[in-house]
Design a protein around this motif. Structure first.
Motif, PDB file in Angstrom:
ATOM      1  N   ASN A 139       0.929  -1.167  -0.007  1.00  0.00           N
ATOM      2  CA  ASN A 139      -0.082   0.097   0.142  1.00  0.00           C
ATOM      3  C   ASN A 139       0.901   1.266  -0.083  1.00  0.00           C
ATOM      4  O   ASN A 139       0.486   1.986  -0.620  1.00  0.00           O
ATOM      5  CB  ASN A 139      -1.105   0.018   1.272  1.00  0.00           C
ATOM      6  N   LEU A 140       1.972   1.403   0.868  1.00  0.00           N
ATOM      7  CA  LEU A 140       2.940   2.494   0.854  1.00  0.00           C
ATOM      8  C   LEU A 140       3.686   2.772  -0.483  1.00  0.00           C
ATOM      9  O   LEU A 140       3.588   3.913  -1.012  1.00  0.00           O
ATOM     10  CB  LEU A 140       3.945   1.951   1.871  1.00  0.00           C
ATOM     11  N   GLN A 141       3.725   1.609  -1.316  1.00  0.00           N
ATOM     12  CA  GLN A 141       4.439   1.685  -2.852  1.00  0.00           C
ATOM     13  C   GLN A 141       3.380   2.643  -3.578  1.00  0.00           C
ATOM     14  O   GLN A 141       3.776   3.278  -4.623  1.00  0.00           O
ATOM     15  CB  GLN A 141       4.565   0.697  -3.299  1.00  0.00           C
ATOM     16  N   LYS A 142       2.057   2.626  -3.381  1.00  0.00           N
ATOM     17  CA  LYS A 142       1.108   3.480  -4.045  1.00  0.00           C
ATOM     18  C   LYS A 142       0.936   4.956  -3.702  1.00  0.00           C
ATOM     19  O   LYS A 142       0.226   5.708  -4.284  1.00  0.00           O
ATOM     20  CB  LYS A 142      -0.298   2.679  -3.994  1.00  0.00           C
ATOM     21  N   VAL A 143       1.626   5.114  -2.691  1.00  0.00           N
ATOM     22  CA  VAL A 143       1.672   6.464  -2.095  1.00  0.00           C
ATOM     23  C   VAL A 143       2.453   7.544  -2.754  1.00  0.00           C
ATOM     24  O   VAL A 143       3.675   7.267  -2.922  1.00  0.00           O
ATOM     25  CB  VAL A 143       1.971   6.613  -0.519  1.00  0.00           C
ATOM     26  N   ASN A 144       1.973   8.494  -3.486  1.00  0.00           N
ATOM     27  CA  ASN A 144       3.063   9.488  -4.398  1.00  0.00           C
ATOM     28  C   ASN A 144       3.119  10.754  -3.770  1.00  0.00           C
ATOM     29  O   ASN A 144       3.756  11.610  -4.430  1.00  0.00           O
ATOM     30  CB  ASN A 144       2.752   9.250  -5.832  1.00  0.00           C
ATOM     31  N   ASP A 145       2.580  10.981  -2.597  1.00  0.00           N
ATOM     32  CA  ASP A 145       2.643  12.577  -2.202  1.00  0.00           C
ATOM     33  C   ASP A 145       3.156  12.638  -0.658  1.00  0.00           C
ATOM     34  O   ASP A 145       2.722  13.513  -0.015  1.00  0.00           O
ATOM     35  CB  ASP A 145       1.105  13.017  -2.161  1.00  0.00           C
ATOM     36  N   VAL A 146       3.944  11.538  -0.124  1.00  0.00           N
ATOM     37  CA  VAL A 146       4.590  11.507   0.718  1.00  0.00           C
ATOM     38  C   VAL A 146       6.157  11.079   0.308  1.00  0.00           C
ATOM     39  O   VAL A 146       6.268  10.233  -0.355  1.00  0.00           O
ATOM     40  CB  VAL A 146       4.123  10.538   1.840  1.00  0.00           C
ATOM     41  N   LYS A 147       6.991  11.795   1.007  1.00  0.00           N
ATOM     42  CA  LYS A 147       8.569  11.313   0.668  1.00  0.00           C
ATOM     43  C   LYS A 147       8.673  10.251   1.693  1.00  0.00           C
ATOM     44  O   LYS A 147       9.270  10.668   3.103  1.00  0.00           O
ATOM     45  CB  LYS A 147       9.473  12.642   1.031  1.00  0.00           C
ATOM     46  N   TRP A 148       8.781   8.988   1.449  1.00  0.00           N
ATOM     47  CA  TRP A 148       8.801   7.959   2.309  1.00  0.00           C
ATOM     48  C   TRP A 148      10.119   7.268   2.072  1.00  0.00           C
ATOM     49  O   TRP A 148      10.703   7.079   0.678  1.00  0.00           O
ATOM     50  CB  TRP A 148       7.609   7.014   1.938  1.00  0.00           C
ATOM     51  N   THR A 149      10.564   6.377   3.028  1.00  0.00           N
ATOM     52  CA  THR A 149      11.836   5.359   2.795  1.00  0.00           C
ATOM     53  C   THR A 149      11.408   4.232   3.643  1.00  0.00           C
ATOM     54  O   THR A 149      11.156   4.346   4.873  1.00  0.00           O
ATOM     55  CB  THR A 149      13.100   6.062   3.239  1.00  0.00           C
ATOM     56  N   TYR A 150      11.498   2.919   3.319  1.00  0.00           N
ATOM     57  CA  TYR A 150      11.018   1.808   4.038  1.00  0.00           C
ATOM     58  C   TYR A 150      12.383   0.817   4.177  1.00  0.00           C
ATOM     59  O   TYR A 150      12.998   0.724   3.225  1.00  0.00           O
ATOM     60  CB  TYR A 150      10.144   0.887   3.233  1.00  0.00           C
ATOM     61  N   LEU A 151      12.775   0.786   5.351  1.00  0.00           N
ATOM     62  CA  LEU A 151      13.953   0.034   5.724  1.00  0.00           C
ATOM     63  C   LEU A 151      13.525  -1.659   6.052  1.00  0.00           C
ATOM     64  O   LEU A 151      13.374  -1.494   7.097  1.00  0.00           O
ATOM     65  CB  LEU A 151      14.916   0.711   6.692  1.00  0.00           C
ATOM     66  N   SER A 152      13.786  -2.496   5.423  1.00  0.00           N
ATOM     67  CA  SER A 152      13.671  -3.848   5.636  1.00  0.00           C
ATOM     68  C   SER A 152      15.145  -4.482   6.470  1.00  0.00           C
ATOM     69  O   SER A 152      16.187  -4.157   5.843  1.00  0.00           O
ATOM     70  CB  SER A 152      13.353  -4.702   4.569  1.00  0.00           C
ATOM     71  N   PRO A 153      14.804  -5.111   7.479  1.00  0.00           N
ATOM     72  CA  PRO A 153      15.970  -5.812   8.155  1.00  0.00           C
ATOM     73  C   PRO A 153      16.349  -7.027   7.425  1.00  0.00           C
ATOM     74  O   PRO A 153      15.638  -7.255   6.511  1.00  0.00           O
ATOM     75  CB  PRO A 153      15.460  -5.969   9.722  1.00  0.00           C
ATOM     76  N   ALA A 154      17.521  -7.513   7.846  1.00  0.00           N
ATOM     77  CA  ALA A 154      17.691  -9.100   7.344  1.00  0.00           C
ATOM     78  C   ALA A 154      16.863  -9.919   7.937  1.00  0.00           C
ATOM     79  O   ALA A 154      16.132  -9.559   8.894  1.00  0.00           O
ATOM     80  CB  ALA A 154      19.169  -9.185   7.859  1.00  0.00           C
ATOM     81  N   ALA A 155      16.919 -10.983   7.509  1.00  0.00           N
ATOM     82  CA  ALA A 155      16.041 -12.208   7.842  1.00  0.00           C
ATOM     83  C   ALA A 155      16.355 -12.443   9.275  1.00  0.00           C
ATOM     84  O   ALA A 155      15.120 -12.743  10.141  1.00  0.00           O
ATOM     85  CB  ALA A 155      16.228 -13.375   7.131  1.00  0.00           C
ATOM     86  N   ILE A 156      17.491 -12.575   9.934  1.00  0.00           N
ATOM     87  CA  ILE A 156      17.718 -12.600  11.289  1.00  0.00           C
ATOM     88  C   ILE A 156      18.086 -11.361  11.716  1.00  0.00           C
ATOM     89  O   ILE A 156      18.969 -10.517  11.547  1.00  0.00           O
ATOM     90  CB  ILE A 156      18.934 -13.684  11.598  1.00  0.00           C
ATOM     91  N   PHE A 157      17.150 -10.664  12.665  1.00  0.00           N
ATOM     92  CA  PHE A 157      17.077  -9.512  13.186  1.00  0.00           C
ATOM     93  C   PHE A 157      17.325  -9.561  14.720  1.00  0.00           C
ATOM     94  O   PHE A 157      16.410 -10.004  15.691  1.00  0.00           O
ATOM     95  CB  PHE A 157      15.770  -8.605  12.892  1.00  0.00           C
ATOM     96  N   ASP A 158      18.803  -9.252  14.902  1.00  0.00           N
ATOM     97  CA  ASP A 158      19.191  -9.641  16.530  1.00  0.00           C
ATOM     98  C   ASP A 158      19.064  -8.436  17.442  1.00  0.00           C
ATOM     99  O   ASP A 158      19.952  -7.682  17.169  1.00  0.00           O
ATOM    100  CB  ASP A 158      20.402 -10.145  16.308  1.00  0.00           C
ATOM    101  N   PRO A 159      18.196  -8.473  18.490  1.00  0.00           N
ATOM    102  CA  PRO A 159      18.094  -7.499  19.405  1.00  0.00           C
ATOM    103  C   PRO A 159      18.950  -7.608  20.668  1.00  0.00           C
ATOM    104  O   PRO A 159      19.082  -6.610  21.433  1.00  0.00           O
ATOM    105  CB  PRO A 159      16.899  -7.545  20.132  1.00  0.00           C
TER     106      PRO A 159
END
Length: 212
Positions: A139-159
């Motif tokens: 849904n975010l990819q369809k938004v064209n009136d907001v300056k967005w950036t989406y950061l996907s982590p790695a598959a193993i996300f270590d806290p």
């Protein structure tokens, strides 16, 4: 520059606040509860629920980081509704929206037809969460009136493991480190996101990050 961090009391949110402070930014923590952190005196606090935020609430923000997360099986759709709400109130404001995303929507083949969450190895317990976050990203990819950036982590996300301060970035596909792993710590993820505020390489794009 003023960075608003939504979900600042979460495990990732706390590290994003810390990294932003370390890089010299002014930080406002957006949280439903009191901010409990040792750097509290350096942080402005906006005590408000994400779904109650208005455009006026964010008027002083240059960048809004969405570190909201929900794991209740009955409320997973809030990944979609929360992001929709934020894009609505930031519409046409020229403020930058940066989202702590999921790894499940990353592709595993060059043709970009198979996502990580579609593979047999993907943990079944995490499937509903990953699917909801993937829909939110679509849904975010369809938004064209907001300056967005989406950061996907790695598959193993270590806290738990200490950050190294080193990372590598990719785009829409799963990438592997020298050990052949898709792995990143929460701390190195936070550094990659805050670095991107200055670098501005991924406007209206998704990118991913791995550590050593």
């Amino acid at each position: 520059m003023n960075i608003f961090v939504i979900g600042a009391n979460g495990r990732q949110g706390k590290l994003l606040v810390k990294e932003a402070i370390n890089q010299g930014y002014q930080v406002t923590a957006v949280t439903k509860s009191e901010l409990i952190e040792k750097h509290q005196e350096k942080v402005n606090v906006l005590k408000k629920d994400l779904f109650d935020l208005t455009t006026e609430d964010l008027k002083l923000a240059d960048v809004v980081i969405d570190a909201f997360g929900i794991f209740d099986p009955e409320k997973l759709d809030q990944h979609q509704t929360s992001l929709s709400h934020l894009t609505d109130i930031l519409s046409k404001t020229n403020k930058r929206l940066m989202i702590v995303g999921g790894a499940g929507s990353l592709f595993v083949n060059p043709e970009k037809t198979i996502r990580l969450l579609d593979t047999p190895e993907f943990p079944k317990d995490y499937q509903p969460l990953a699917q909801s976050m993937a829909i939110a990203f679509e849904n975010l990819q369809k938004v064209n009136d907001v300056k967005w950036t989406y950061l996907s982590p790695a598959a193993i996300f270590d806290p738990e493991t200490q950050a190294t301060g080193q990372y590598q970035i990719g785009e829409d596909n799963v990438i592997l480190n020298q050990k052949g792993q898709s792995y990143v710590t929460y701390g190195d993820y936070a550094k990659a996101m805050i670095d991107e505020i200055k670098n501005q390489k991924f406007i209206n794009q998704r990118f991913t990050v791995i550590g050593e």
